[in-house]
Design an enzyme around this catalytic site. Structure first.
Site, PDB file in Angstrom:
ATOM      1  N   SER A  62     -74.490 -36.630  -2.860  1.00  7.52           N
ATOM      2  CA  SER A  62     -73.289 -37.292  -3.373  1.00  7.52           C
ATOM      3  C   SER A  62     -72.968 -36.697  -4.744  1.00  7.52           C
ATOM      4  O   SER A  62     -73.709 -36.921  -5.710  1.00  7.52           O
ATOM      5  CB  SER A  62     -73.514 -38.801  -3.495  1.00  7.52           C
ATOM      6  OG  SER A  62     -73.670 -39.378  -2.221  1.00  7.52           O
ATOM      7  N   LYS A 113     -66.715 -40.432   0.187  1.00  9.23           N
ATOM      8  CA  LYS A 113     -67.967 -41.101  -0.184  1.00  9.23           C
ATOM      9  C   LYS A 113     -67.752 -41.992  -1.407  1.00  9.23           C
ATOM     10  O   LYS A 113     -68.296 -43.104  -1.481  1.00  9.23           O
ATOM     11  CB  LYS A 113     -69.053 -40.065  -0.471  1.00  9.23           C
ATOM     12  CG  LYS A 113     -70.375 -40.660  -0.988  1.00  9.23           C
ATOM     13  CD  LYS A 113     -71.000 -41.643   0.004  1.00  9.23           C
ATOM     14  CE  LYS A 113     -72.235 -42.342  -0.568  1.00  9.23           C
ATOM     15  NZ  LYS A 113     -73.411 -41.474  -0.640  1.00  9.23           N
ATOM     16  N   LYS A 130     -74.076 -43.891 -10.672  1.00  5.27           N
ATOM     17  CA  LYS A 130     -73.558 -42.519 -10.746  1.00  5.27           C
ATOM     18  C   LYS A 130     -72.311 -42.370  -9.887  1.00  5.27           C
ATOM     19  O   LYS A 130     -71.302 -41.786 -10.321  1.00  5.27           O
ATOM     20  CB  LYS A 130     -74.632 -41.533 -10.277  1.00  5.27           C
ATOM     21  CG  LYS A 130     -74.181 -40.074 -10.248  1.00  5.27           C
ATOM     22  CD  LYS A 130     -74.973 -39.256  -9.245  1.00  5.27           C
ATOM     23  CE  LYS A 130     -74.586 -39.607  -7.818  1.00  5.27           C
ATOM     24  NZ  LYS A 130     -75.195 -38.734  -6.813  1.00  5.27           N
TER      25      LYS A 130
END
Length: 290
Positions: A95, A169, A237
């Site tokens: 990711s 995502k 994050k």
């Protein structure tokens, strides 16, 4: 023809993904910074490479599953991009930021190597069960060539051009974070009234409020079990990246902003970095004591 796959990063997510590739009949060479995590896959049929570039050199498809964009870039510039043969495909299932994915696409394209950004959702359970949601960005021919390998790990969908897999995502993580937040509130509400939190999950099953997060993370909250499947530091994050991308597009995302603030507090003030992101329940509990 059997595709040779290099898999770079065999941690909590990577290891079960490798096992599913092996079960599907692919030849897999693995590398991990901590070599013991790679060697643990030898009994399953994997070969271990001494370096990431050695693993990638003979691969038709090289898959990365590491922590963040700079780590992916370090792998590419540390020898992986140079080692990959023309016509091969690099699939980044980490990711990272969409702009980083686009940069990697351009870097590899200059070497006649295709690139697909294909982050996943589903956590360690999805990785083990080969039911991951796989959001891919890239070109159709490369995706079709890689689809069989991706399908061994979950359900791949090509959502658009390079970088859009990562954008999907980030959208996913915004939904996840916001849903965890409201599930935590529902669980606390019922607990405070003397209700059984697990029975609440059963009562809501099949209704409009039901979700995978309610059933899986609601159980974690009820059982006070925050062993990491998805670490809160990584959730933070992703929310940081989501808000950065939204700002670049001139968008305001108030729900994502709220959850980013809560996860920042949980990670940096309450010591929750290495706990599961369902641990946002603990952040909510801490608020009740103020």
């Amino acid at each position: 023809m059997t595709l040779n796959i290099a898999f770079l990063g065999t941690g909590l997510m990577g290891a079960p993904m490798v096992r599913n590739l092996l079960k599907a009949g692919f030849a897999v060479t693995v590398w991990n910074r901590s070599i013991d995590k790679a060697e643990a896959l030898v009994p399953d049929g994997a070969k271990v490479a001494g370096s990431a570039s050695d693993a990638a050199a003979a691969a038709d498809i090289a898959i990365a599953m590491v922590s963040d964009g700079p780590t992916v870039r370090a792998l590419l510039e540390g020898g992986v991009a140079e080692a990959m043969k023309p016509g091969a495909i690099f699939i980044d299932m980490s990711s990272i930021k969409p702009r980083e994915a686009r940069d990697h696409y351009n870097l590899l394209g200059a070497r006649n190597v295709s690139a697909i950004d294909a982050p996943v959702s589903g956590g360690t359970k999805g990785a083990a069960d080969a039911t991951l949601a796989i959001m891919a960005g890239g070109e159709e021919p490369a995706f079709e060539k890689a689809k069989a390998a991706l399908s061994a790990m979950g359900r791949p969908i090509l959502v658009g051009p390079p970088g859009t897999g990562q954008l999907a995502k980030l959208a996913n993580q915004g939904i996840v974070a916001t849903t965890i937040g409201i599930v935590a509130e529902a669980m606390l509400l019922m607990q405070s009234a003397g209700a059984d939190m697990n029975r609440l999950r059963d009562a809501l099953k099949g209704g409009f409020a039901d979700s995978v997060i309610l059933q899986q993370h609601g159980k974690r909250m009820a059982d006070n079990d925050f062993t990491p499947g998805g670490r809160s530091s990584l959730q933070l994050k992703d929310l940081n990246n989501l808000l950065e991308e939204a700002a670049a597009l001139g968008l305001s995302l108030p729900q994502a902003d709220l959850q980013q603030q809560r996860f920042h507090r949980f990670v940096h003030e309450l010591g929750g970095a290495d706990l599961d992101h369902a641990g946002l329940f603990l952040e909510l509990m801490d608020r009740q004591d103020k």
